[in-house]
Motif scaffolding. Structure first.
Motif, PDB file in Angstrom:
ATOM      1  N   GLN A  30       0.816  -1.218   0.000  1.00  0.00           N
ATOM      2  CA  GLN A  30       0.000   0.000   0.000  1.00  0.00           C
ATOM      3  C   GLN A  30       0.853   1.273   0.000  1.00  0.00           C
ATOM      4  N   TYR A  31       2.146   1.134   0.287  1.00  0.00           N
ATOM      5  CA  TYR A  31       3.016   2.301   0.408  1.00  0.00           C
ATOM      6  C   TYR A  31       3.951   2.528  -0.772  1.00  0.00           C
ATOM      7  N   VAL A  32       4.073   1.579  -1.677  1.00  0.00           N
ATOM      8  CA  VAL A  32       5.067   1.713  -2.743  1.00  0.00           C
ATOM      9  C   VAL A  32       4.480   1.260  -4.081  1.00  0.00           C
ATOM     10  N   GLU A  33       4.750   2.044  -5.111  1.00  0.00           N
ATOM     11  CA  GLU A  33       4.321   1.686  -6.465  1.00  0.00           C
ATOM     12  C   GLU A  33       5.114   0.476  -6.945  1.00  0.00           C
ATOM     13  N   PRO A  34       4.554  -0.323  -7.837  1.00  0.00           N
ATOM     14  CA  PRO A  34       5.335  -1.403  -8.445  1.00  0.00           C
ATOM     15  C   PRO A  34       6.521  -0.818  -9.217  1.00  0.00           C
ATOM     16  N   ASN A  35       7.606  -1.554  -9.257  1.00  0.00           N
ATOM     17  CA  ASN A  35       8.805  -1.080  -9.952  1.00  0.00           C
ATOM     18  C   ASN A  35       8.544  -0.816 -11.431  1.00  0.00           C
ATOM     19  N   ALA A  36       7.650  -1.583 -12.046  1.00  0.00           N
ATOM     20  CA  ALA A  36       7.334  -1.363 -13.467  1.00  0.00           C
ATOM     21  C   ALA A  36       6.782   0.042 -13.680  1.00  0.00           C
ATOM     22  N   VAL A  37       5.975   0.529 -12.751  1.00  0.00           N
ATOM     23  CA  VAL A  37       5.426   1.887 -12.853  1.00  0.00           C
ATOM     24  C   VAL A  37       6.558   2.905 -12.747  1.00  0.00           C
ATOM     25  N   SER A  38       7.474   2.689 -11.811  1.00  0.00           N
ATOM     26  CA  SER A  38       8.601   3.617 -11.642  1.00  0.00           C
ATOM     27  C   SER A  38       9.498   3.632 -12.878  1.00  0.00           C
ATOM     28  N   ILE A  39       9.762   2.466 -13.440  1.00  0.00           N
ATOM     29  CA  ILE A  39      10.603   2.397 -14.638  1.00  0.00           C
ATOM     30  C   ILE A  39       9.911   3.114 -15.798  1.00  0.00           C
ATOM     31  N   ALA A  40       8.607   2.906 -15.959  1.00  0.00           N
ATOM     32  CA  ALA A  40       7.866   3.603 -17.011  1.00  0.00           C
ATOM     33  C   ALA A  40       7.909   5.113 -16.772  1.00  0.00           C
ATOM     34  N   GLN A  41       7.724   5.534 -15.542  1.00  0.00           N
ATOM     35  CA  GLN A  41       7.774   6.952 -15.203  1.00  0.00           C
ATOM     36  C   GLN A  41       9.112   7.567 -15.614  1.00  0.00           C
ATOM     37  N   SER A  42      10.192   6.820 -15.406  1.00  0.00           N
ATOM     38  CA  SER A  42      11.534   7.336 -15.725  1.00  0.00           C
ATOM     39  C   SER A  42      11.738   7.525 -17.231  1.00  0.00           C
ATOM     40  N   LYS A  43      10.939   6.853 -18.045  1.00  0.00           N
ATOM     41  CA  LYS A  43      11.062   6.997 -19.501  1.00  0.00           C
ATOM     42  C   LYS A  43      10.377   8.271 -20.003  1.00  0.00           C
ATOM     43  N   PHE A  44       9.517   8.857 -19.173  1.00  0.00           N
ATOM     44  CA  PHE A  44       8.816  10.084 -19.535  1.00  0.00           C
ATOM     45  C   PHE A  44       9.320  11.289 -18.753  1.00  0.00           C
ATOM     46  N   GLY A  61      16.790  -5.517  -5.501  1.00  0.00           N
ATOM     47  CA  GLY A  61      16.091  -4.308  -5.085  1.00  0.00           C
ATOM     48  C   GLY A  61      16.115  -3.248  -6.166  1.00  0.00           C
ATOM     49  N   PHE A  62      15.452  -2.137  -5.859  1.00  0.00           N
ATOM     50  CA  PHE A  62      15.266  -1.065  -6.830  1.00  0.00           C
ATOM     51  C   PHE A  62      15.306   0.282  -6.124  1.00  0.00           C
ATOM     52  N   LEU A  63      15.948   1.246  -6.755  1.00  0.00           N
ATOM     53  CA  LEU A  63      16.037   2.615  -6.245  1.00  0.00           C
ATOM     54  C   LEU A  63      15.730   3.576  -7.388  1.00  0.00           C
ATOM     55  N   TRP A  76      15.352  14.678  -4.706  1.00  0.00           N
ATOM     56  CA  TRP A  76      14.415  13.740  -4.080  1.00  0.00           C
ATOM     57  C   TRP A  76      14.704  12.295  -4.456  1.00  0.00           C
ATOM     58  N   ILE A  77      14.577  11.452  -3.457  1.00  0.00           N
ATOM     59  CA  ILE A  77      14.569  10.007  -3.653  1.00  0.00           C
ATOM     60  C   ILE A  77      13.117   9.613  -3.914  1.00  0.00           C
ATOM     61  N   TYR A  78      12.882   8.924  -5.012  1.00  0.00           N
ATOM     62  CA  TYR A  78      11.523   8.523  -5.377  1.00  0.00           C
ATOM     63  C   TYR A  78      11.194   7.101  -4.929  1.00  0.00           C
ATOM     64  N   ARG A  79      12.157   6.205  -4.957  1.00  0.00           N
ATOM     65  CA  ARG A  79      11.882   4.812  -4.586  1.00  0.00           C
ATOM     66  C   ARG A  79      13.083   4.192  -3.896  1.00  0.00           C
ATOM     67  N   ILE A  80      12.761   3.429  -2.863  1.00  0.00           N
ATOM     68  CA  ILE A  80      13.719   2.519  -2.238  1.00  0.00           C
ATOM     69  C   ILE A  80      12.929   1.258  -1.950  1.00  0.00           C
ATOM     70  N   MET A  81      13.308   0.167  -2.564  1.00  0.00           N
ATOM     71  CA  MET A  81      12.635  -1.093  -2.258  1.00  0.00           C
ATOM     72  C   MET A  81      13.625  -2.243  -2.342  1.00  0.00           C
ATOM     73  N   VAL A  82      13.436  -3.184  -1.438  1.00  0.00           N
ATOM     74  CA  VAL A  82      14.221  -4.416  -1.420  1.00  0.00           C
ATOM     75  C   VAL A  82      13.225  -5.562  -1.481  1.00  0.00           C
ATOM     76  N   ASP A  83      13.504  -6.547  -2.319  1.00  0.00           N
ATOM     77  CA  ASP A  83      12.620  -7.700  -2.439  1.00  0.00           C
ATOM     78  C   ASP A  83      12.379  -8.322  -1.066  1.00  0.00           C
ATOM     79  N   GLN A  84      11.163  -8.794  -0.846  1.00  0.00           N
ATOM     80  CA  GLN A  84      10.774  -9.317   0.458  1.00  0.00           C
ATOM     81  C   GLN A  84      11.711 -10.401   0.981  1.00  0.00           C
ATOM     82  N   GLN A  85      12.316 -11.188   0.103  1.00  0.00           N
ATOM     83  CA  GLN A  85      13.230 -12.257   0.536  1.00  0.00           C
ATOM     84  C   GLN A  85      14.512 -11.715   1.163  1.00  0.00           C
ATOM     85  N   PHE A  86      14.854 -10.458   0.858  1.00  0.00           N
ATOM     86  CA  PHE A  86      16.129  -9.896   1.288  1.00  0.00           C
ATOM     87  C   PHE A  86      15.975  -8.778   2.317  1.00  0.00           C
TER      88      PHE A  86
END
Length: 149
Positions: A30-44, A61-63, A76-86
């Motif tokens: 509920q707190y973080v967008e999927p990484n695919a959305v962030s990657i798409a955002q970075s293309k625009f 992970g993804f930043l 600004w930092i837009y995303r910090i995420m680490v896969d749940q396994q890690f």
């Protein structure tokens, strides 16, 4: 702290899909967008810089940060995420430190900001451990914290 050696690499043709397959824990979705959305955002929004977090040859992970200053006279930092396994191994903190070092070196950043939902306790603990300060800035439902570097 993790015994894993990590590095950050710009998202590219070899790693973008692995970034898209990463997932946070169910209670964090509920707190973080999927990484695919962030990657798409970075293309625009071409000032956004997406990064993959690696241990060895594995993307874990993804930043993403903005290479142009924004509100609060900060980068600004837009995303910090680490896969749940890690998660819980200090990887988010270590990768964030690497990213902020890159921001300081490449952008001459003096202030770095990040916004998050006040109920996201994992984010709160991470940013506090990285010495981000809450000056009371709020943007909609998110609070913003700032680090002077």
């Amino acid at each position: 702290m993790s015994t894993l050696t990590i590095k950050i690499v710009e998202v590219n043709i070899e790693n973008w899909y692995a970034c898209c397959e990463l997932e946070v824990a169910e209670e964090q979705k509920q707190y973080v967008e999927p990484n695919a959305v962030s990657i798409a955002q970075s293309k625009f929004e071409l000032t956004l810089k997406p990064l993959a977090i690696y241990t060895g040859e594995n993307v874990i992970g993804f930043l993403m940060y903005n290479s142009a200053p924004e509100e609060l006279d900060s980068y600004w930092i837009y995303r910090i995420m680490v896969d749940q396994q890690f998660q819980g191994k200090g990887i988010g903190k270590a990768a964030s430190s690497l990213m902020m070092d890159e921001m300081v070196k490449s952008l001459n950043a003096k202030k770095i900001a990040v916004g998050y939902h006040p109920k996201n306790l994992g984010a709160h603990h991470l940013y506090a451990s990285l010495v981000f300060i809450d000056n009371g800035d709020r943007f909609g439902k998110e609070m913003a914290v700032v680090k002077n570097v």
